[in-house]
Design a protein around this motif. Structure first.
Motif, PDB file in Angstrom:
ATOM      1  N   LEU A 173       0.989  -1.079   0.124  1.00 34.13           N
ATOM      2  CA  LEU A 173      -0.125  -0.015   0.071  1.00 34.13           C
ATOM      3  C   LEU A 173       0.942   1.347   0.088  1.00 34.13           C
ATOM      4  O   LEU A 173       1.684   1.392   1.008  1.00 34.13           O
ATOM      5  CB  LEU A 173      -0.823  -0.028   1.342  1.00 34.13           C
ATOM      6  CG  LEU A 173      -1.838  -1.266   1.225  1.00 34.13           C
ATOM      7  CD1 LEU A 173      -2.462  -1.519   2.599  1.00 34.13           C
ATOM      8  CD2 LEU A 173      -2.410  -1.582   0.242  1.00 34.13           C
ATOM      9  N   GLY A 174       0.697   2.219  -0.767  1.00 31.38           N
ATOM     10  CA  GLY A 174       1.354   3.325  -1.210  1.00 31.38           C
ATOM     11  C   GLY A 174       3.064   3.090  -1.428  1.00 31.38           C
ATOM     12  O   GLY A 174       4.084   3.278  -0.627  1.00 31.38           O
ATOM     13  N   ALA A 175       3.034   2.133  -2.460  1.00 29.83           N
ATOM     14  CA  ALA A 175       4.415   1.406  -2.917  1.00 29.83           C
ATOM     15  C   ALA A 175       5.405   2.607  -3.219  1.00 29.83           C
ATOM     16  O   ALA A 175       6.699   2.352  -2.901  1.00 29.83           O
ATOM     17  CB  ALA A 175       4.337   0.187  -3.865  1.00 29.83           C
ATOM     18  N   SER A 216      11.660   1.267  -3.638  1.00 32.21           N
ATOM     19  CA  SER A 216      13.141   1.077  -3.739  1.00 32.21           C
ATOM     20  C   SER A 216      13.742   0.055  -2.786  1.00 32.21           C
ATOM     21  O   SER A 216      14.502  -0.767  -2.777  1.00 32.21           O
ATOM     22  CB  SER A 216      14.090   2.299  -3.542  1.00 32.21           C
ATOM     23  OG  SER A 216      13.847   2.700  -2.182  1.00 32.21           O
ATOM     24  N   LYS A 217      12.991  -0.106  -1.385  1.00 29.95           N
ATOM     25  CA  LYS A 217      13.339  -0.819  -0.452  1.00 29.95           C
ATOM     26  C   LYS A 217      12.723  -2.345  -0.327  1.00 29.95           C
ATOM     27  O   LYS A 217      13.071  -3.189  -0.180  1.00 29.95           O
ATOM     28  CB  LYS A 217      12.975  -0.296   1.006  1.00 29.95           C
ATOM     29  CG  LYS A 217      13.807   0.802   1.497  1.00 29.95           C
ATOM     30  CD  LYS A 217      12.751   1.568   2.792  1.00 29.95           C
ATOM     31  CE  LYS A 217      11.708   2.328   1.966  1.00 29.95           C
ATOM     32  NZ  LYS A 217      10.666   2.820   2.954  1.00 29.95           N
ATOM     33  N   THR A 218      11.479  -2.356  -1.046  1.00 26.43           N
ATOM     34  CA  THR A 218      10.688  -3.337  -1.174  1.00 26.43           C
ATOM     35  C   THR A 218      11.357  -4.631  -1.890  1.00 26.43           C
ATOM     36  O   THR A 218      11.119  -5.718  -1.779  1.00 26.43           O
ATOM     37  CB  THR A 218       9.357  -3.229  -1.716  1.00 26.43           C
ATOM     38  OG1 THR A 218       8.898  -1.909  -1.386  1.00 26.43           O
ATOM     39  CG2 THR A 218       8.342  -4.282  -1.558  1.00 26.43           C
ATOM     40  N   VAL A 268       0.303  -0.789  -4.945  1.00 25.76           N
ATOM     41  CA  VAL A 268      -0.868   0.113  -4.764  1.00 25.76           C
ATOM     42  C   VAL A 268      -0.220   1.421  -4.587  1.00 25.76           C
ATOM     43  O   VAL A 268       0.273   1.750  -3.914  1.00 25.76           O
ATOM     44  CB  VAL A 268      -1.676  -0.391  -3.809  1.00 25.76           C
ATOM     45  CG1 VAL A 268      -2.873   0.694  -3.788  1.00 25.76           C
ATOM     46  CG2 VAL A 268      -2.433  -1.767  -4.159  1.00 25.76           C
ATOM     47  N   ASP A 269      -0.934   2.125  -5.561  1.00 21.76           N
ATOM     48  CA  ASP A 269      -0.388   3.641  -5.277  1.00 21.76           C
ATOM     49  C   ASP A 269      -1.437   4.754  -5.969  1.00 21.76           C
ATOM     50  O   ASP A 269      -2.028   4.426  -7.033  1.00 21.76           O
ATOM     51  CB  ASP A 269       0.865   4.206  -5.826  1.00 21.76           C
ATOM     52  CG  ASP A 269       1.600   5.243  -4.879  1.00 21.76           C
ATOM     53  OD1 ASP A 269       2.584   4.933  -4.108  1.00 21.76           O
ATOM     54  OD2 ASP A 269       1.163   6.387  -5.223  1.00 21.76           O
ATOM     55  N   VAL A 270      -1.567   5.935  -5.458  1.00 21.59           N
ATOM     56  CA  VAL A 270      -2.332   6.935  -6.112  1.00 21.59           C
ATOM     57  C   VAL A 270      -1.650   7.473  -7.331  1.00 21.59           C
ATOM     58  O   VAL A 270      -2.024   8.067  -8.165  1.00 21.59           O
ATOM     59  CB  VAL A 270      -2.605   8.360  -5.219  1.00 21.59           C
ATOM     60  CG1 VAL A 270      -4.071   8.003  -4.716  1.00 21.59           C
ATOM     61  CG2 VAL A 270      -1.828   8.855  -4.468  1.00 21.59           C
ATOM     62  N   LEU A 317      -4.743   3.177  -7.064  1.00 19.14           N
ATOM     63  CA  LEU A 317      -6.068   3.624  -6.398  1.00 19.14           C
ATOM     64  C   LEU A 317      -5.617   4.266  -4.953  1.00 19.14           C
ATOM     65  O   LEU A 317      -4.645   4.235  -4.692  1.00 19.14           O
ATOM     66  CB  LEU A 317      -6.919   2.098  -6.167  1.00 19.14           C
ATOM     67  CG  LEU A 317      -6.195   0.766  -5.482  1.00 19.14           C
ATOM     68  CD1 LEU A 317      -6.455   1.034  -3.806  1.00 19.14           C
ATOM     69  CD2 LEU A 317      -7.039  -0.190  -6.022  1.00 19.14           C
ATOM     70  N   ASP A 318      -6.697   4.752  -4.400  1.00 20.12           N
ATOM     71  CA  ASP A 318      -6.571   5.356  -3.180  1.00 20.12           C
ATOM     72  C   ASP A 318      -6.891   4.454  -2.001  1.00 20.12           C
ATOM     73  O   ASP A 318      -8.078   4.084  -1.787  1.00 20.12           O
ATOM     74  CB  ASP A 318      -7.566   6.602  -3.204  1.00 20.12           C
ATOM     75  CG  ASP A 318      -7.685   7.656  -1.944  1.00 20.12           C
ATOM     76  OD1 ASP A 318      -7.052   6.969  -0.767  1.00 20.12           O
ATOM     77  OD2 ASP A 318      -8.287   8.720  -2.073  1.00 20.12           O
ATOM     78  N   PHE A 319      -5.939   4.308  -1.483  1.00 17.91           N
ATOM     79  CA  PHE A 319      -6.252   3.018  -0.530  1.00 17.91           C
ATOM     80  C   PHE A 319      -7.174   3.533   0.726  1.00 17.91           C
ATOM     81  O   PHE A 319      -7.483   2.668   1.459  1.00 17.91           O
ATOM     82  CB  PHE A 319      -4.960   2.524   0.227  1.00 17.91           C
ATOM     83  CG  PHE A 319      -3.753   3.437   0.831  1.00 17.91           C
ATOM     84  CD1 PHE A 319      -4.309   4.359   1.758  1.00 17.91           C
ATOM     85  CD2 PHE A 319      -2.497   3.452   0.231  1.00 17.91           C
ATOM     86  CE1 PHE A 319      -3.229   5.151   2.442  1.00 17.91           C
ATOM     87  CE2 PHE A 319      -1.519   4.114   0.676  1.00 17.91           C
ATOM     88  CZ  PHE A 319      -1.910   5.265   1.683  1.00 17.91           C
TER      89      PHE A 319
HETATM   90  C1  LIG Z   1       6.013   8.742   1.922  1.00 18.23           C
HETATM   91  S1  LIG Z   1       5.840   7.852   0.309  1.00 18.23           S
HETATM   92  C2  LIG Z   1       6.383   6.204   0.967  1.00 18.23           C
HETATM   93  C3  LIG Z   1       6.527   5.546  -0.500  1.00 18.23           C
HETATM   94  C4  LIG Z   1       7.162   3.966  -0.005  1.00 18.23           C
HETATM   95  N1  LIG Z   1       6.198   3.239   0.587  1.00 18.23           N
HETATM   96  C5  LIG Z   1       8.654   4.250   0.985  1.00 18.23           C
HETATM   97  O1  LIG Z   1       8.467   3.498   1.902  1.00 18.23           O
HETATM   98  O2  LIG Z   1       9.473   4.918   0.579  1.00 18.23           O
HETATM   99  C6  LIG Z   1       3.924   7.590   0.379  1.00 18.23           C
HETATM  100  C7  LIG Z   1       3.443   6.861  -0.946  1.00 18.23           C
HETATM  101  O3  LIG Z   1       2.150   6.653  -0.917  1.00 18.23           O
HETATM  102  C8  LIG Z   1       1.334   7.026  -1.873  1.00 18.23           C
HETATM  103  N2  LIG Z   1      -0.169   7.357  -1.176  1.00 18.23           N
HETATM  104  C9  LIG Z   1      -0.094   8.358  -0.509  1.00 18.23           C
HETATM  105  N3  LIG Z   1      -1.461   8.479  -0.167  1.00 18.23           N
HETATM  106  C10 LIG Z   1      -2.045   7.484  -0.985  1.00 18.23           C
HETATM  107  C11 LIG Z   1      -3.489   6.943  -1.149  1.00 18.23           C
HETATM  108  N4  LIG Z   1      -4.415   7.544  -0.175  1.00 18.23           N
HETATM  109  N5  LIG Z   1      -3.701   5.738  -1.700  1.00 18.23           N
HETATM  110  C12 LIG Z   1      -2.748   5.139  -2.295  1.00 18.23           C
HETATM  111  N6  LIG Z   1      -1.511   5.723  -2.506  1.00 18.23           N
HETATM  112  C13 LIG Z   1      -1.054   6.868  -1.557  1.00 18.23           C
HETATM  113  C14 LIG Z   1       2.028   8.157  -2.328  1.00 18.23           C
HETATM  114  O4  LIG Z   1       1.747   8.365  -3.806  1.00 18.23           O
HETATM  115  C15 LIG Z   1       3.548   7.545  -1.998  1.00 18.23           C
HETATM  116  O5  LIG Z   1       4.033   6.901  -3.426  1.00 18.23           O
END
Ligand SMILES: C[S@@+](CC[C@H](N)C(=O)[O-])C[C@H]1O[C@@H](n2cnc3c(N)ncnc32)[C@H](O)[C@@H]1O
Length: 318
Positions: A81-83, A87-89, A108-110, A136-138
């Motif tokens: 969720l919010g991938a 880079s770490k995954t 999953v990501d917006v 999608l918006d989680f």
């Molecule tokens: C702080 S970044 C973290 C990215 C990654 N997971 C990391 O650990 O580096 C937040 C990520 O979540 C996504 N994001 C934020 N709100 C979201 C939502 N409501 N639904 C889906 N993705 C979302 C953003 O687009 C972004 O890629």
């Protein structure tokens, strides 16, 4: 000639912006940061020397990936969720693949552009991994993941849980739990409380990348909602709120000004010094982690940390 009149299509961010900017104090949801430029800037932030969370969580994964995967036990799918660009995954997915079973990864990501970068990375580093990206918006629910066959590992890393208010965080975990079947697990990354001398520079770096990331939301509103924010008349402000245990990110109006958002038919006034609150990033203690897990109907089965205990990663189960 038959002329079909069409309602002008409102941007998908319109409702969030309208409700945030007509509130007192004014807010904008952090998910609005992530247009293509915002996602690019976030990746730059993760490389900054001051931004310790990414490097610290990466080190935890590097040192413990096999152990984490063994604890999750025989997963054949990973749903992140919010991938972002993930880079770490890669470290966890590599360990999952080495455990034997073929793995399907659902990032999953917006942000569609972040998912593109994620796809390119996986193709280069893990060409045998099956990747099924979902824009999608989680926060709007994700019941479809329950139907994935086999045991799943959900990932919510990078301390993205810290962007929610604590009560909302519990509700969000409850939503994730409702997509989990027997045996599934959730890996949760949480940034821990520490000295403001470390926290503040992480969100206010010397190169000004985080400032540009924060202000980019105004650039986005100008483009997508026909707004006329004068970006130079807003300043990036960071506050450590000790009582609530959170870093707050704001955009402060440098003068009294009026801004029009053409697509919303909305004019808003700013006092000099008034802010738009753009993000909270809660910093956790272990009791806080246990409380949100419990509110989500989950329990903490194992925790991994770095030697300074700046960041922790937890395996949660229903
Ligand atoms: C702080 S970044 C973290 C990215 C990654 N997971 C990391 O650990 O580096 C937040 C990520 O979540 C996504 N994001 C934020 N709100 C979201 C939502 N409501 N639904 C889906 N993705 C979302 C953003 O687009 C972004 O890629």
């Amino acid at each position: 000639m038959h002329v079909r009149l069409q309602e002008p299509k409102l941007s998908p961010i319109a409702d969030d912006v309208m409700s945030g900017l007509t509130r007192n104090p004014k807010t904008l949801s952090p998910k609005l940061f992530y247009d293509a430029r915002g996602s690019e800037l976030f990746d730059q932030i993760t490389e900054l020397q001051e931004y310790y969370p990414t490097a610290t969580e990466r080190k935890i994964f590097r040192d413990n990936a096999a152990d984490i995967v063994a604890q999750a036990a025989a997963c054949t799918a990973a749903v992140e969720l919010g991938a972002g660009s993930a880079s770490k995954t890669v470290l966890l997915l590599d360990a999952l693949m080495k455990a034997g079973e073929p793995i399907t990864y659902y990032p999953v990501d917006v942000s569609a552009s972040a998912l593109d970068a994620c796809g390119v990375r996986m193709q280069q580093l893990l060409p045998k991994l099956q990747v099924v990206p979902k824009v999608l918006d989680f926060t709007q629910g994700m019941p479809q993941f329950r139907r994935i066959a086999g045991r799943k590992l959900f990932l919510f890393i990078g301390s993205s849980i810290g962007n929610f208010e604590p009560l909302e965080a519990g509700l969000f975990l409850k939503q994730v739990r409702s997509s989990m079947n027997q045996g599934d697990a959730l890996l949760l990354g949480t940034d821990m409380r520490k000295s403001p001398d470390v926290l503040i520079p992480a969100y206010d770096d010397s190169e000004g990348v985080t400032a540009e990331f924060n202000k980019n939301v105004l650039v986005r509103l100008n483009r997508e909602l026909n707004a006329d924010f004068d970006v130079d008349q807003f300043a990036h402000r960071i506050v450590w709120n000790d009582e609530l245990s959170r870093i707050e990110m704001h955009l402060e109006s440098l003068r009294r000004q009026s801004v029009s958002l053409g697509a919303l038919d909305l004019d808003i006034e700013f006092r000099k010094g008034e802010t738009i609150h753009t993000e909270n990033s809660y910093k956790f203690t272990m009791p806080m982690v246990h409380a949100i897990a419990e509110n989500g109907g989950l329990s903490v089965e194992r925790t991994w940390s770095d030697t300074k205990e700046w960041f922790t990663v937890h395996l949660l189960r229903a």
